[in-house]
Scaffold this active site. Structure first.
Site, mmCIF file in Angstrom:
data_model
loop_
_atom_site.group_PDB
_atom_site.id
_atom_site.type_symbol
_atom_site.label_atom_id
_atom_site.label_comp_id
_atom_site.label_asym_id
_atom_site.label_seq_id
_atom_site.Cartn_x
_atom_site.Cartn_y
_atom_site.Cartn_z
ATOM 1 N N TYR A 115 10.400 4.611 1.749
ATOM 2 C CA TYR A 115 11.179 3.597 2.474
ATOM 3 C C TYR A 115 12.673 3.685 2.185
ATOM 4 O O TYR A 115 13.484 3.147 2.933
ATOM 5 C CB TYR A 115 10.677 2.184 2.153
ATOM 6 C CG TYR A 115 9.483 1.782 2.986
ATOM 7 C CD1 TYR A 115 9.663 1.322 4.295
ATOM 8 C CD2 TYR A 115 8.201 1.867 2.489
ATOM 9 C CE1 TYR A 115 8.577 0.959 5.073
ATOM 10 C CE2 TYR A 115 7.103 1.506 3.267
ATOM 11 C CZ TYR A 115 7.304 1.054 4.557
ATOM 12 O OH TYR A 115 6.227 0.700 5.318
ATOM 13 N N ASP A 152 0.794 -1.230 0.000
ATOM 14 C CA ASP A 152 0.000 0.000 0.000
ATOM 15 C C ASP A 152 0.830 1.285 0.000
ATOM 16 O O ASP A 152 0.292 2.364 -0.176
ATOM 17 C CB ASP A 152 -0.951 0.020 1.201
ATOM 18 C CG ASP A 152 -0.194 0.099 2.516
ATOM 19 O OD1 ASP A 152 0.947 -0.401 2.577
ATOM 20 O OD2 ASP A 152 -0.732 0.652 3.483
#
Ligand code: NAD
Ligand code: LMR
Length: 447
Positions: free
Chosen positions: A270, A173
Protein backbone atom coordinates in the site's frame (compact mmCIF):
# COMPACT_ATOMS: atom_id res chain seq x y z
CA UNK A 1 -9.70 -35.30 23.64
CA UNK A 2 -12.08 -32.86 25.28
CA UNK A 3 -14.77 -31.42 23.11
CA UNK A 4 -14.32 -27.79 22.16
CA UNK A 5 -17.08 -25.39 23.09
CA UNK A 6 -19.16 -24.31 20.08
CA UNK A 7 -19.56 -20.66 19.14
CA UNK A 8 -22.30 -18.51 17.71
CA UNK A 9 -21.20 -15.90 15.18
CA UNK A 10 -22.91 -13.09 13.35
CA UNK A 11 -21.46 -11.85 10.07
CA UNK A 12 -22.15 -8.14 9.79
CA UNK A 13 -22.32 -7.20 6.14
CA UNK A 14 -24.02 -10.51 5.30
CA UNK A 15 -24.54 -9.23 1.75
CA UNK A 16 -20.80 -8.78 1.20
CA UNK A 17 -19.05 -10.35 -1.78
CA UNK A 18 -16.70 -11.94 0.76
CA UNK A 19 -19.42 -13.71 2.77
CA UNK A 20 -19.74 -16.99 0.78
CA UNK A 21 -15.96 -17.50 0.74
CA UNK A 22 -15.84 -16.89 4.48
CA UNK A 23 -18.70 -19.32 5.14
CA UNK A 24 -16.92 -22.05 3.17
CA UNK A 25 -13.75 -21.25 5.08
CA UNK A 26 -15.56 -21.39 8.47
CA UNK A 27 -17.05 -24.79 7.56
CA UNK A 28 -13.59 -26.03 6.66
CA UNK A 29 -12.24 -25.10 10.11
CA UNK A 30 -15.01 -26.50 12.33
CA UNK A 31 -12.60 -28.98 13.90
CA UNK A 32 -10.72 -26.17 15.64
CA UNK A 33 -13.49 -23.55 15.74
CA UNK A 34 -16.81 -25.42 16.09
CA UNK A 35 -20.02 -23.50 15.47
CA UNK A 36 -23.54 -23.91 16.78
CA UNK A 37 -25.05 -20.90 15.07
CA UNK A 38 -24.30 -18.62 12.11
CA UNK A 39 -26.25 -15.42 11.60
CA UNK A 40 -26.08 -12.75 8.91
CA UNK A 41 -26.80 -9.09 9.54
CA UNK A 42 -27.00 -6.34 6.92
CA UNK A 43 -28.98 -3.16 6.39
CA UNK A 44 -29.79 -4.03 2.77
CA UNK A 45 -32.32 -6.88 2.86
CA UNK A 46 -32.40 -7.57 -0.90
CA UNK A 47 -28.65 -7.75 -1.23
CA UNK A 48 -28.27 -9.94 1.85
CA UNK A 49 -31.08 -12.33 0.77
CA UNK A 50 -29.28 -13.42 -2.41
CA UNK A 51 -26.13 -14.33 -0.47
CA UNK A 52 -28.02 -15.79 2.50
CA UNK A 53 -30.24 -18.10 0.42
CA UNK A 54 -27.16 -19.66 -1.13
CA UNK A 55 -25.18 -19.81 2.12
CA UNK A 56 -28.08 -21.49 3.91
CA UNK A 57 -27.92 -24.30 1.34
CA UNK A 58 -24.13 -24.48 1.61
CA UNK A 59 -24.34 -24.77 5.39
CA UNK A 60 -27.30 -27.11 5.68
CA UNK A 61 -26.33 -29.63 2.99
CA UNK A 62 -23.26 -30.52 5.01
CA UNK A 63 -24.00 -29.30 8.54
CA UNK A 64 -27.74 -29.40 9.27
CA UNK A 65 -26.91 -29.14 12.98
CA UNK A 66 -25.71 -25.53 12.63
CA UNK A 67 -28.54 -23.05 13.11
CA UNK A 68 -28.74 -20.38 10.41
CA UNK A 69 -30.55 -17.05 10.33
CA UNK A 70 -30.29 -13.96 8.13
CA UNK A 71 -31.88 -10.80 9.46
CA UNK A 72 -31.83 -7.01 9.27
CA UNK A 73 -33.12 -6.74 12.83
CA UNK A 74 -30.26 -5.84 15.19
CA UNK A 75 -31.83 -7.51 18.23
CA UNK A 76 -32.26 -10.83 16.43
CA UNK A 77 -28.82 -10.59 14.87
CA UNK A 78 -26.79 -9.62 17.94
CA UNK A 79 -28.52 -11.65 20.65
CA UNK A 80 -26.67 -14.78 21.81
CA UNK A 81 -23.45 -14.32 19.81
CA UNK A 82 -19.84 -14.90 20.83
CA UNK A 83 -18.27 -13.16 17.84
CA UNK A 84 -19.26 -10.43 15.43
CA UNK A 85 -17.29 -10.72 12.20
CA UNK A 86 -17.66 -7.38 10.49
CA UNK A 87 -17.05 -6.57 6.84
CA UNK A 88 -19.46 -3.78 5.99
CA UNK A 89 -19.01 -1.28 3.19
CA UNK A 90 -21.00 1.83 4.04
CA UNK A 91 -22.20 3.34 0.75
CA UNK A 92 -21.32 0.14 -1.17
CA UNK A 93 -19.53 0.13 -4.53
CA UNK A 94 -21.44 3.15 -5.81
CA UNK A 95 -19.64 5.32 -3.24
CA UNK A 96 -16.31 3.50 -3.63
CA UNK A 97 -16.39 4.47 -7.28
CA UNK A 98 -16.75 8.15 -6.33
CA UNK A 99 -13.98 7.86 -3.69
CA UNK A 100 -11.71 6.72 -6.48
CA UNK A 101 -12.83 9.00 -9.31
CA UNK A 102 -13.13 12.37 -7.55
CA UNK A 103 -9.45 12.63 -6.47
CA UNK A 104 -8.34 11.37 -9.89
CA UNK A 105 -10.17 14.31 -11.47
CA UNK A 106 -7.57 16.49 -9.74
CA UNK A 107 -4.63 14.24 -10.60
CA UNK A 108 -4.56 12.71 -7.09
CA UNK A 109 -4.50 9.00 -6.15
CA UNK A 110 -8.03 7.58 -6.14
CA UNK A 111 -8.09 4.59 -3.81
CA UNK A 112 -10.45 2.77 -1.44
CA UNK A 113 -8.40 3.31 1.74
CA UNK A 114 -5.48 5.64 0.90
CA UNK A 115 -5.57 9.39 0.33
CA UNK A 116 -8.77 11.46 0.01
CA UNK A 117 -10.87 8.44 -1.11
CA UNK A 118 -9.94 6.56 2.05
CA UNK A 119 -10.70 9.64 4.13
CA UNK A 120 -14.16 9.93 2.53
CA UNK A 121 -14.79 6.23 3.15
CA UNK A 122 -13.60 6.65 6.76
CA UNK A 123 -16.10 9.45 7.31
CA UNK A 124 -18.83 6.99 6.19
CA UNK A 125 -17.57 3.90 8.01
CA UNK A 126 -17.20 5.33 11.52
CA UNK A 127 -20.95 5.55 12.14
CA UNK A 128 -21.59 2.08 10.67
CA UNK A 129 -18.97 0.34 12.79
CA UNK A 130 -19.93 2.23 15.99
CA UNK A 131 -23.49 1.00 15.44
CA UNK A 132 -22.26 -2.59 15.31
CA UNK A 133 -20.27 -2.10 18.53
CA UNK A 134 -23.32 -0.67 20.27
CA UNK A 135 -25.65 -3.47 19.13
CA UNK A 136 -23.12 -6.04 20.31
CA UNK A 137 -22.75 -4.39 23.72
CA UNK A 138 -26.50 -4.15 24.12
CA UNK A 139 -27.43 -7.70 23.12
CA UNK A 140 -24.23 -9.75 23.72
CA UNK A 141 -21.97 -7.76 26.05
CA UNK A 142 -19.39 -10.57 26.37
CA UNK A 143 -18.82 -10.95 22.64
CA UNK A 144 -15.83 -9.80 20.58
CA UNK A 145 -16.11 -7.75 17.42
CA UNK A 146 -13.53 -8.73 14.83
CA UNK A 147 -13.49 -5.90 12.34
CA UNK A 148 -12.00 -6.06 8.88
CA UNK A 149 -14.25 -3.36 7.40
CA UNK A 150 -12.14 -0.65 5.82
CA UNK A 151 -10.61 1.83 6.19
CA UNK A 152 -9.44 -0.07 9.26
CA UNK A 153 -6.94 2.62 10.33
CA UNK A 154 -9.58 5.33 10.67
CA UNK A 155 -12.17 2.96 12.13
CA UNK A 156 -9.61 1.84 14.74
CA UNK A 157 -8.76 5.43 15.75
CA UNK A 158 -12.48 6.21 16.02
CA UNK A 159 -13.27 3.22 18.23
CA UNK A 160 -10.18 3.87 20.37
CA UNK A 161 -11.52 7.33 21.14
CA UNK A 162 -15.25 6.80 21.13
CA UNK A 163 -15.56 3.26 22.52
CA UNK A 164 -12.33 2.85 24.52
CA UNK A 165 -13.60 -0.06 26.64
CA UNK A 166 -15.15 -2.04 23.81
CA UNK A 167 -14.05 -5.50 22.81
CA UNK A 168 -13.26 -4.67 19.22
CA UNK A 169 -10.19 -5.84 17.34
CA UNK A 170 -9.22 -4.48 13.94
CA UNK A 171 -7.31 -6.73 11.60
CA UNK A 172 -6.14 -6.55 7.99
CA UNK A 173 -5.45 -9.23 5.41
CA UNK A 174 -2.85 -7.41 3.30
CA UNK A 175 0.25 -8.35 5.35
CA UNK A 176 -1.02 -11.95 5.28
CA UNK A 177 -1.29 -11.90 1.49
CA UNK A 178 2.22 -10.49 1.22
CA UNK A 179 3.56 -13.05 3.72
CA UNK A 180 1.98 -15.77 1.58
CA UNK A 181 4.05 -14.49 -1.32
CA UNK A 182 7.13 -14.44 0.91
CA UNK A 183 6.52 -18.14 1.64
CA UNK A 184 6.42 -18.89 -2.08
CA UNK A 185 9.58 -16.88 -2.69
CA UNK A 186 11.33 -18.81 0.08
CA UNK A 187 9.85 -22.21 -0.77
CA UNK A 188 8.07 -22.68 2.56
CA UNK A 189 4.61 -24.20 3.01
CA UNK A 190 2.77 -22.62 5.93
CA UNK A 191 2.71 -19.15 7.45
CA UNK A 192 3.75 -20.75 10.73
CA UNK A 193 7.04 -21.80 9.05
CA UNK A 194 8.27 -18.20 9.29
CA UNK A 195 8.29 -15.61 12.06
CA UNK A 196 8.05 -12.03 10.93
CA UNK A 197 8.75 -8.69 12.57
CA UNK A 198 6.67 -5.77 11.35
CA UNK A 199 5.62 -2.30 12.43
CA UNK A 200 3.56 0.51 11.00
CA UNK A 201 0.05 1.84 10.72
CA UNK A 202 -2.63 -0.09 8.88
CA UNK A 203 -1.90 -0.17 5.12
CA UNK A 204 1.31 1.66 6.01
CA UNK A 205 4.05 -0.57 7.37
CA UNK A 206 7.36 -2.40 6.98
CA UNK A 207 8.89 -5.80 7.74
CA UNK A 208 12.21 -5.52 9.52
CA UNK A 209 12.83 -9.20 10.18
CA UNK A 210 11.83 -12.57 8.72
CA UNK A 211 13.22 -15.77 10.17
CA UNK A 212 12.54 -19.48 9.81
CA UNK A 213 11.22 -21.44 12.80
CA UNK A 214 14.75 -22.63 13.51
CA UNK A 215 16.12 -19.11 13.46
CA UNK A 216 17.62 -18.70 9.99
CA UNK A 217 17.66 -15.09 8.78
CA UNK A 218 15.56 -15.06 5.60
CA UNK A 219 15.74 -11.32 4.93
CA UNK A 220 18.74 -11.53 2.53
CA UNK A 221 16.95 -14.00 0.23
CA UNK A 222 13.72 -11.98 0.33
CA UNK A 223 15.52 -8.72 -0.33
CA UNK A 224 17.24 -10.21 -3.34
CA UNK A 225 13.87 -11.19 -4.83
CA UNK A 226 12.13 -7.92 -3.94
CA UNK A 227 15.01 -5.91 -5.39
CA UNK A 228 14.50 -7.67 -8.71
CA UNK A 229 10.72 -8.06 -9.00
CA UNK A 230 9.01 -6.95 -5.81
CA UNK A 231 6.71 -9.61 -4.33
CA UNK A 232 5.73 -10.75 -7.82
CA UNK A 233 5.85 -14.52 -8.35
CA UNK A 234 6.32 -15.34 -12.02
CA UNK A 235 4.40 -18.63 -11.76
CA UNK A 236 1.37 -16.78 -10.33
CA UNK A 237 0.96 -14.62 -13.41
CA UNK A 238 -1.94 -16.63 -14.84
CA UNK A 239 -3.86 -17.05 -11.65
CA UNK A 240 -6.83 -14.73 -11.64
CA UNK A 241 -7.55 -15.24 -7.96
CA UNK A 242 -8.25 -12.50 -5.44
CA UNK A 243 -5.03 -10.53 -4.88
CA UNK A 244 -3.66 -12.51 -7.80
CA UNK A 245 -5.39 -10.80 -10.71
CA UNK A 246 -3.30 -8.68 -13.04
CA UNK A 247 -3.70 -5.44 -11.06
CA UNK A 248 -2.41 -7.24 -7.98
CA UNK A 249 0.56 -8.56 -9.94
CA UNK A 250 1.31 -4.97 -10.88
CA UNK A 251 1.04 -3.97 -7.21
CA UNK A 252 3.37 -6.78 -6.20
CA UNK A 253 5.87 -5.73 -8.84
CA UNK A 254 5.85 -2.10 -7.69
CA UNK A 255 7.15 -3.15 -4.27
CA UNK A 256 10.52 -3.23 -6.04
CA UNK A 257 10.50 0.56 -6.43
CA UNK A 258 9.22 1.20 -2.91
CA UNK A 259 11.88 -1.09 -1.51
CA UNK A 260 14.64 0.87 -3.26
CA UNK A 261 14.21 3.92 -1.03
CA UNK A 262 14.88 1.88 2.12
CA UNK A 263 16.73 -1.40 1.50
CA UNK A 264 16.84 -2.15 5.26
CA UNK A 265 13.14 -3.06 5.39
CA UNK A 266 10.50 -4.70 3.18
CA UNK A 267 7.47 -2.52 2.46
CA UNK A 268 3.71 -3.09 2.58
CA UNK A 269 2.45 -2.78 -0.99
CA UNK A 270 0.00 0.00 0.00
CA UNK A 271 2.96 2.33 0.41
CA UNK A 272 2.96 2.74 -3.36
CA UNK A 273 0.11 5.23 -3.01
CA UNK A 274 2.25 7.45 -0.78
CA UNK A 275 5.69 6.94 -2.29
CA UNK A 276 4.84 6.59 -5.98
CA UNK A 277 1.62 8.58 -6.34
CA UNK A 278 2.66 10.04 -9.72
CA UNK A 279 3.18 6.57 -11.22
CA UNK A 280 -0.06 5.31 -9.70
CA UNK A 281 -2.07 8.21 -11.11
CA UNK A 282 -0.45 7.81 -14.53
CA UNK A 283 -1.51 4.17 -14.57
CA UNK A 284 -5.09 4.91 -13.40
CA UNK A 285 -8.06 5.17 -15.73
CA UNK A 286 -10.57 7.66 -14.39
CA UNK A 287 -13.30 5.99 -16.45
CA UNK A 288 -12.56 2.52 -15.13
CA UNK A 289 -11.20 2.20 -11.59
CA UNK A 290 -10.85 -0.72 -9.18
CA UNK A 291 -14.51 -0.31 -8.13
CA UNK A 292 -15.61 -0.86 -11.74
CA UNK A 293 -13.33 -3.84 -12.02
CA UNK A 294 -14.68 -5.44 -8.83
CA UNK A 295 -18.32 -4.73 -9.81
CA UNK A 296 -17.71 -6.34 -13.21
CA UNK A 297 -15.89 -9.37 -11.86
CA UNK A 298 -16.07 -10.44 -8.21
CA UNK A 299 -19.44 -8.85 -7.45
CA UNK A 300 -21.08 -10.20 -10.58
CA UNK A 301 -19.57 -13.67 -10.21
CA UNK A 302 -20.51 -14.05 -6.55
CA UNK A 303 -24.09 -12.88 -7.00
CA UNK A 304 -24.60 -15.00 -10.13
CA UNK A 305 -23.24 -18.09 -8.41
CA UNK A 306 -25.45 -17.50 -5.34
CA UNK A 307 -28.58 -17.12 -7.46
CA UNK A 308 -27.73 -20.39 -9.23
CA UNK A 309 -27.24 -22.27 -5.99
CA UNK A 310 -30.59 -21.05 -4.67
CA UNK A 311 -32.38 -21.83 -7.94
CA UNK A 312 -31.04 -25.38 -8.15
CA UNK A 313 -31.11 -25.95 -4.41
CA UNK A 314 -27.76 -27.57 -4.99
CA UNK A 315 -24.31 -26.57 -4.21
CA UNK A 316 -22.36 -28.82 -6.59
CA UNK A 317 -20.50 -27.32 -9.52
CA UNK A 318 -20.83 -23.76 -8.26
CA UNK A 319 -18.25 -21.11 -8.97
CA UNK A 320 -17.62 -19.95 -5.41
CA UNK A 321 -14.28 -20.62 -3.88
CA UNK A 322 -13.30 -21.12 -0.32
CA UNK A 323 -11.45 -18.07 0.95
CA UNK A 324 -8.60 -19.91 2.69
CA UNK A 325 -6.58 -16.72 3.05
CA UNK A 326 -9.38 -15.45 5.32
CA UNK A 327 -8.58 -18.23 7.81
CA UNK A 328 -6.77 -15.53 9.80
CA UNK A 329 -10.24 -14.65 11.08
CA UNK A 330 -10.56 -18.15 12.54
CA UNK A 331 -7.03 -17.90 13.93
CA UNK A 332 -8.09 -14.74 15.75
CA UNK A 333 -11.44 -16.09 16.98
CA UNK A 334 -9.80 -19.33 18.13
CA UNK A 335 -7.11 -17.43 20.01
CA UNK A 336 -9.71 -15.35 21.86
CA UNK A 337 -11.96 -18.32 22.56
CA UNK A 338 -9.34 -20.91 23.51
CA UNK A 339 -6.47 -18.72 24.69
CA UNK A 340 -4.01 -20.03 22.10
CA UNK A 341 -1.51 -17.15 22.34
CA UNK A 342 -1.37 -17.10 18.53
CA UNK A 343 1.04 -14.50 17.22
CA UNK A 344 -0.82 -12.14 14.88
CA UNK A 345 -0.54 -8.65 13.41
CA UNK A 346 -3.27 -6.48 14.92
CA UNK A 347 -4.10 -2.79 14.97
CA UNK A 348 -3.68 -1.69 18.61
CA UNK A 349 -2.95 1.45 20.60
CA UNK A 350 0.80 2.08 20.50
CA UNK A 351 1.24 2.74 24.19
CA UNK A 352 5.04 2.40 24.05
CA UNK A 353 5.25 -0.61 21.74
CA UNK A 354 7.06 1.62 19.24
CA UNK A 355 9.18 3.55 21.70
CA UNK A 356 9.76 6.75 19.71
CA UNK A 357 6.19 7.14 18.48
CA UNK A 358 2.92 8.74 19.69
CA UNK A 359 1.55 6.62 22.54
CA UNK A 360 -2.03 7.17 21.41
CA UNK A 361 -1.59 6.23 17.74
CA UNK A 362 -3.19 3.03 16.46
CA UNK A 363 -0.31 0.93 15.14
CA UNK A 364 -0.12 -2.43 13.36
CA UNK A 365 2.26 -4.72 15.24
CA UNK A 366 2.63 -8.39 16.19
CA UNK A 367 0.60 -9.41 19.26
CA UNK A 368 0.08 -12.60 21.21
CA UNK A 369 -3.66 -13.16 21.31
CA UNK A 370 -5.05 -14.46 24.58
CA UNK A 371 -8.59 -14.91 25.84
CA UNK A 372 -8.38 -11.49 27.46
CA UNK A 373 -7.23 -9.82 24.26
CA UNK A 374 -4.00 -8.98 22.45
CA UNK A 375 -0.63 -8.56 24.15
CA UNK A 376 1.48 -6.46 21.76
CA UNK A 377 5.15 -7.35 21.39
CA UNK A 378 7.68 -4.58 21.81
CA UNK A 379 9.20 -3.12 18.63
CA UNK A 380 11.72 -0.65 20.07
CA UNK A 381 12.74 2.47 18.15
CA UNK A 382 12.10 2.96 14.46
CA UNK A 383 14.18 4.87 11.89
CA UNK A 384 13.60 8.53 11.00
CA UNK A 385 12.26 7.85 7.50
CA UNK A 386 9.47 5.53 8.66
CA UNK A 387 8.80 7.61 11.76
CA UNK A 388 8.37 10.76 9.70
CA UNK A 389 5.99 9.12 7.27
CA UNK A 390 3.98 7.49 10.05
CA UNK A 391 3.68 10.72 12.03
CA UNK A 392 2.21 12.50 9.04
CA UNK A 393 -0.22 9.65 8.26
CA UNK A 394 -1.27 9.13 11.91
CA UNK A 395 -2.06 12.85 12.07
CA UNK A 396 -4.25 12.50 8.97
CA UNK A 397 -6.18 9.67 10.63
CA UNK A 398 -6.58 11.61 13.89
CA UNK A 399 -7.77 14.71 12.03
CA UNK A 400 -10.43 12.66 10.22
CA UNK A 401 -11.78 11.43 13.54
CA UNK A 402 -11.63 14.98 14.97
CA UNK A 403 -13.56 16.19 11.92
CA UNK A 404 -16.17 13.46 12.34
CA UNK A 405 -16.62 14.12 16.07
CA UNK A 406 -16.71 17.91 15.81
CA UNK A 407 -18.39 18.21 12.40
CA UNK A 408 -15.41 20.31 11.41
CA UNK A 409 -14.86 21.23 7.76
CA UNK A 410 -11.54 22.82 8.72
CA UNK A 411 -10.15 19.63 10.30
CA UNK A 412 -11.20 17.53 7.34
CA UNK A 413 -9.53 19.99 4.98
CA UNK A 414 -6.37 19.72 7.11
CA UNK A 415 -6.60 15.91 7.00
CA UNK A 416 -6.81 15.83 3.20
CA UNK A 417 -4.13 18.51 2.78
CA UNK A 418 -1.77 16.63 5.10
CA UNK A 419 -2.08 13.35 3.18
CA UNK A 420 1.16 12.67 1.35
CA UNK A 421 -0.93 11.91 -1.75
CA UNK A 422 -2.20 15.52 -2.04
CA UNK A 423 -0.01 18.30 -3.49
CA UNK A 424 -1.56 21.47 -2.04
CA UNK A 425 -4.21 22.95 0.22
CA UNK A 426 -5.97 24.29 -2.89
CA UNK A 427 -6.33 20.85 -4.47
CA UNK A 428 -7.29 19.46 -1.05
CA UNK A 429 -10.16 21.93 -0.81
CA UNK A 430 -11.45 21.17 -4.29
CA UNK A 431 -11.45 17.45 -3.62
CA UNK A 432 -13.07 17.95 -0.21
CA UNK A 433 -15.88 20.07 -1.66
CA UNK A 434 -16.64 17.49 -4.35
CA UNK A 435 -16.52 14.61 -1.87
CA UNK A 436 -18.73 16.45 0.64
CA UNK A 437 -21.31 17.12 -2.07
CA UNK A 438 -21.80 13.41 -2.82
CA UNK A 439 -21.43 12.20 0.80
CA UNK A 440 -24.11 14.38 2.45
CA UNK A 441 -26.24 11.32 3.16
CA UNK A 442 -23.39 9.60 5.05
CA UNK A 443 -21.14 12.22 6.68
CA UNK A 444 -22.04 14.33 9.68
CA UNK A 445 -22.88 17.90 8.76
CA UNK A 446 -19.68 19.96 8.49
CA UNK A 447 -19.39 23.53 9.71
P1 NAD B 1 -19.86 -5.26 -0.36
O1 NAD B 1 -20.43 -3.94 -0.73
O2 NAD B 1 -20.00 -6.40 -1.28
O3 NAD B 1 -20.50 -5.72 1.03
C1 NAD B 1 -20.68 -4.90 2.11
C2 NAD B 1 -22.06 -5.15 2.73
O4 NAD B 1 -22.16 -4.28 3.86
C3 NAD B 1 -23.23 -4.82 1.80
O5 NAD B 1 -24.10 -5.93 1.71
C4 NAD B 1 -23.91 -3.63 2.49
O6 NAD B 1 -25.30 -3.61 2.32
C5 NAD B 1 -23.50 -3.84 3.93
N1 NAD B 1 -23.57 -2.64 4.76
C6 NAD B 1 -23.22 -1.38 4.43
N2 NAD B 1 -23.40 -0.55 5.46
C7 NAD B 1 -23.90 -1.30 6.48
C8 NAD B 1 -24.30 -1.00 7.82
N3 NAD B 1 -24.21 0.24 8.31
N4 NAD B 1 -24.75 -2.02 8.58
C9 NAD B 1 -24.85 -3.27 8.10
N5 NAD B 1 -24.48 -3.60 6.84
C10 NAD B 1 -24.01 -2.63 6.04
O7 NAD B 1 -18.35 -4.99 -0.01
P2 NAD B 1 -17.10 -5.98 -0.05
O8 NAD B 1 -16.30 -5.72 -1.24
O9 NAD B 1 -17.54 -7.35 0.21
O10 NAD B 1 -16.25 -5.44 1.18
C11 NAD B 1 -16.74 -5.37 2.49
C12 NAD B 1 -15.71 -4.81 3.43
O11 NAD B 1 -14.71 -5.76 3.72
C13 NAD B 1 -14.99 -3.60 2.90
O12 NAD B 1 -14.85 -2.65 3.94
C14 NAD B 1 -13.67 -4.15 2.46
O13 NAD B 1 -12.70 -3.16 2.40
C15 NAD B 1 -13.41 -5.17 3.54
N6 NAD B 1 -12.40 -6.19 3.18
C16 NAD B 1 -12.56 -7.45 3.61
C17 NAD B 1 -11.62 -8.41 3.31
C18 NAD B 1 -11.74 -9.82 3.76
O14 NAD B 1 -10.74 -10.51 3.83
N7 NAD B 1 -12.90 -10.29 4.06
C19 NAD B 1 -10.53 -8.11 2.54
C20 NAD B 1 -10.41 -6.84 2.08
C21 NAD B 1 -11.35 -5.90 2.43
C1 LMR C 1 -10.88 -5.46 -3.39
O1 LMR C 1 -12.01 -5.14 -3.68
O2 LMR C 1 -10.24 -6.35 -3.94
C2 LMR C 1 -10.33 -4.69 -2.26
O3 LMR C 1 -10.71 -5.30 -1.10
C3 LMR C 1 -8.88 -4.43 -2.36
C4 LMR C 1 -8.54 -3.33 -3.31
O4 LMR C 1 -7.69 -2.50 -2.98
O5 LMR C 1 -9.12 -3.24 -4.38
Amino acid sequence: NTELEKSSVVIAGGGSTYTPGIILMLLEHLDRFPLRKIKFYDNDPQRQKVIADACEIMIHKKHPEIEFLATCDPEEAFTDVDFVMAHIRVGKYKMRELDEKIPLKYGVVGQETCGPGGIAYGMRSIQGVLELVDYMEKYSPDAWLLNYSNPAAIVAEATRRLRPKSKILNICDMPISIENNMLKILGYEKRSDIITQYYGLNHFGWWYGVRSRDGKDLMPELKKHVKEMGYFIPSDADEAKQHGDSSWNETYRMAKDIYAIDPDTLPNTYLKYYLLPDTVVKHSDINYTRANQVMDTREKEVFTACREIAKNNAFEGHELSLDEHASYIVDLATALKFNTYARMLLIVENNGVIENFDKTAMVEVPCLVTSSGPQPLSVGTIPTFQKGMMEEQAAVEKLVVDAWMEGSYQKLWQAIALSKTVPSVTVAKQILDDLYEVNKEYWPELK
